[in-house]
Design a protein around this motif. Structure first.
Motif, PDB file in Angstrom:
ATOM      1  N   VAL A  35      56.676  53.956  37.998  1.00 50.06           N
ATOM      2  CA  VAL A  35      56.341  53.094  37.275  1.00 50.06           C
ATOM      3  C   VAL A  35      55.591  52.411  38.683  1.00 50.06           C
ATOM      4  N   ARG A  36      56.431  52.862  39.547  1.00 47.45           N
ATOM      5  CA  ARG A  36      55.861  52.510  41.092  1.00 47.45           C
ATOM      6  C   ARG A  36      55.373  52.962  41.614  1.00 47.45           C
ATOM      7  N   GLY A  37      54.817  54.335  41.236  1.00 44.27           N
ATOM      8  CA  GLY A  37      53.683  54.888  41.654  1.00 44.27           C
ATOM      9  C   GLY A  37      52.349  54.576  41.132  1.00 44.27           C
ATOM     10  N   VAL A  38      52.512  54.721  39.729  1.00 44.16           N
ATOM     11  CA  VAL A  38      51.464  53.999  39.155  1.00 44.16           C
ATOM     12  C   VAL A  38      50.517  52.745  39.932  1.00 44.16           C
ATOM     13  N   GLU A  39      51.587  51.782  39.873  1.00 38.56           N
ATOM     14  CA  GLU A  39      52.046  50.118  40.138  1.00 38.56           C
ATOM     15  C   GLU A  39      51.206  50.404  41.347  1.00 38.56           C
ATOM     16  N   GLU A  40      51.728  50.696  41.997  1.00 42.01           N
ATOM     17  CA  GLU A  40      51.063  50.244  43.814  1.00 42.01           C
ATOM     18  C   GLU A  40      49.998  51.424  44.214  1.00 42.01           C
ATOM     19  N   SER A  41      49.399  52.431  43.132  1.00 45.96           N
ATOM     20  CA  SER A  41      48.622  53.731  44.015  1.00 45.96           C
ATOM     21  C   SER A  41      47.022  52.247  44.593  1.00 45.96           C
ATOM     22  N   ASP A  42      46.652  52.911  45.519  1.00 46.65           N
ATOM     23  CA  ASP A  42      45.297  52.306  45.820  1.00 46.65           C
ATOM     24  C   ASP A  42      44.085  51.463  45.341  1.00 46.65           C
ATOM     25  N   SER A  43      44.463  52.845  43.695  1.00 41.46           N
ATOM     26  CA  SER A  43      43.388  52.370  42.881  1.00 41.46           C
ATOM     27  C   SER A  43      43.015  51.514  41.616  1.00 41.46           C
ATOM     28  N   ILE A  44      41.761  51.478  41.505  1.00 42.97           N
ATOM     29  CA  ILE A  44      41.276  49.782  41.001  1.00 42.97           C
ATOM     30  C   ILE A  44      42.335  50.285  39.629  1.00 42.97           C
ATOM     31  N   LEU A  45      42.654  50.536  39.476  1.00 40.26           N
ATOM     32  CA  LEU A  45      42.842  51.071  37.587  1.00 40.26           C
ATOM     33  C   LEU A  45      44.224  50.326  37.523  1.00 40.26           C
ATOM     34  N   SER A  46      45.549  50.114  39.027  1.00 37.12           N
ATOM     35  CA  SER A  46      46.711  50.096  38.688  1.00 37.12           C
ATOM     36  C   SER A  46      46.244  48.039  38.660  1.00 37.12           C
ATOM     37  N   LYS A 109      38.536  45.599  28.223  1.00 40.39           N
ATOM     38  CA  LYS A 109      37.771  44.428  28.109  1.00 40.39           C
ATOM     39  C   LYS A 109      37.073  44.400  29.376  1.00 40.39           C
ATOM     40  N   ASP A 110      37.445  44.864  30.860  1.00 44.10           N
ATOM     41  CA  ASP A 110      36.371  44.486  31.574  1.00 44.10           C
ATOM     42  C   ASP A 110      36.334  45.607  31.825  1.00 44.10           C
ATOM     43  N   PRO A 111      34.770  45.446  32.296  1.00 40.84           N
ATOM     44  CA  PRO A 111      33.846  46.958  32.712  1.00 40.84           C
ATOM     45  C   PRO A 111      33.914  47.634  33.730  1.00 40.84           C
ATOM     46  N   LYS A 112      34.434  46.603  34.518  1.00 41.82           N
ATOM     47  CA  LYS A 112      34.622  46.869  35.824  1.00 41.82           C
ATOM     48  C   LYS A 112      35.701  48.597  36.160  1.00 41.82           C
ATOM     49  N   TYR A 113      36.753  48.602  35.387  1.00 39.72           N
ATOM     50  CA  TYR A 113      37.899  49.139  35.176  1.00 39.72           C
ATOM     51  C   TYR A 113      37.101  50.806  34.854  1.00 39.72           C
ATOM     52  N   ILE A 114      36.039  50.969  33.824  1.00 44.39           N
ATOM     53  CA  ILE A 114      35.073  51.868  33.013  1.00 44.39           C
ATOM     54  C   ILE A 114      33.933  52.241  34.493  1.00 44.39           C
ATOM     55  N   VAL A 115      33.403  51.224  34.973  1.00 42.55           N
ATOM     56  CA  VAL A 115      32.457  51.611  35.369  1.00 42.55           C
ATOM     57  C   VAL A 115      32.298  51.773  37.010  1.00 42.55           C
ATOM     58  N   VAL A 116      33.234  51.500  38.111  1.00 44.36           N
ATOM     59  CA  VAL A 116      33.357  51.689  39.363  1.00 44.36           C
ATOM     60  C   VAL A 116      34.688  53.460  39.117  1.00 44.36           C
ATOM     61  N   PRO A 117      35.319  53.409  38.794  1.00 45.06           N
ATOM     62  CA  PRO A 117      35.879  54.495  38.272  1.00 45.06           C
ATOM     63  C   PRO A 117      34.758  55.863  37.945  1.00 45.06           C
ATOM     64  N   GLN A 118      33.894  55.740  37.646  1.00 45.31           N
ATOM     65  CA  GLN A 118      32.976  56.660  36.925  1.00 45.31           C
ATOM     66  C   GLN A 118      31.573  57.023  37.945  1.00 45.31           C
ATOM     67  N   LYS A 119      31.236  56.069  38.495  1.00 45.63           N
ATOM     68  CA  LYS A 119      30.765  56.572  39.822  1.00 45.63           C
ATOM     69  C   LYS A 119      31.004  56.771  41.137  1.00 45.63           C
ATOM     70  N   GLU A 120      32.298  56.542  41.412  1.00 43.65           N
ATOM     71  CA  GLU A 120      32.916  56.965  42.102  1.00 43.65           C
ATOM     72  C   GLU A 120      33.520  58.794  42.289  1.00 43.65           C
ATOM     73  N   ARG A 121      33.626  58.632  40.574  1.00 37.26           N
ATOM     74  CA  ARG A 121      33.948  60.216  40.420  1.00 37.26           C
ATOM     75  C   ARG A 121      32.101  61.092  40.404  1.00 37.26           C
ATOM     76  N   LEU A 122      31.287  60.073  40.083  1.00 35.44           N
ATOM     77  CA  LEU A 122      29.874  60.405  40.067  1.00 35.44           C
ATOM     78  C   LEU A 122      29.357  61.121  41.518  1.00 35.44           C
ATOM     79  N   ALA A 123      29.945  59.668  42.376  1.00 35.11           N
ATOM     80  CA  ALA A 123      29.302  60.299  44.362  1.00 35.11           C
ATOM     81  C   ALA A 123      29.556  61.484  44.477  1.00 35.11           C
ATOM     82  N   ALA A 124      31.349  61.293  44.052  1.00 33.34           N
ATOM     83  CA  ALA A 124      32.359  62.801  44.548  1.00 33.34           C
ATOM     84  C   ALA A 124      31.720  63.906  44.239  1.00 33.34           C
TER      85      ALA A 124
END
Length: 134
Positions: A35-46, A109-124
């Motif tokens: 749980v600590r690993g999930v909560e403290e990740s630098d990702s927007i998903l946490s 409910k908030d599109p940023k949690y879906i759109v931002v990671p998708q854009k990051e994966r696409l850019a990679a």
């Protein structure tokens, strides 16, 4: 492991519950680290794990799991300690599940949690394709 060990520790006779106590201690430690690993990740998903209803569930889960782990270690040799510890570990595990579920709902409910990671994966991927020699 924490919930299963805790429930078994609380419901089995004292003379037969030592393996369940060990499993509960190990499971609670693993759960707290995960749980600590999930909560403290630098990702927007946490983010959803800290805010609103999911954040309340996760804080309560962490408190129950930590208390249950402490009781299993310190007071786990006595029947009342095992029952209290097992109850706290089961509650902590349940609250963690509710927190993760609610965080999933909040993130949809908030599109940023879906759109931002998708854009990051696409850019990679685009960067990988461009760096491949032709």
């Amino acid at each position: 492991m924490a919930a299963g060990g805790g429930i078994c520790m609380a419901l089995t006779p004292l003379s037969e519950s030592e393996p369940a106590r060990k499993m509960a201690i190990l499971g609670a430690g693993i759960e707290l680290v995960a749980v600590r690993g999930v909560e403290e990740s630098d990702s927007i998903l946490s983010e959803p794990y800290h805010e609103g209803r999911p954040g309340k569930f996760m804080r309560a889960a962490k408190a129950c799991t930590t208390s249950g782990l402490g009781l299993a270690v310190v007071a786990g040799r006595w029947r009342a300690g095992r029952v209290a510890s097992g109850t706290l570990l089961a509650a902590g595990s349940l609250l963690t599940r509710f927190g993760v579920f609610e965080a999933g709902i909040a993130s949809t409910k908030d599109p940023k949690y879906i759109v931002v990671p998708q854009k990051e994966r696409l850019a990679a991927r685009v960067g990988e394709v461009r760096s491949v020699p032709r």
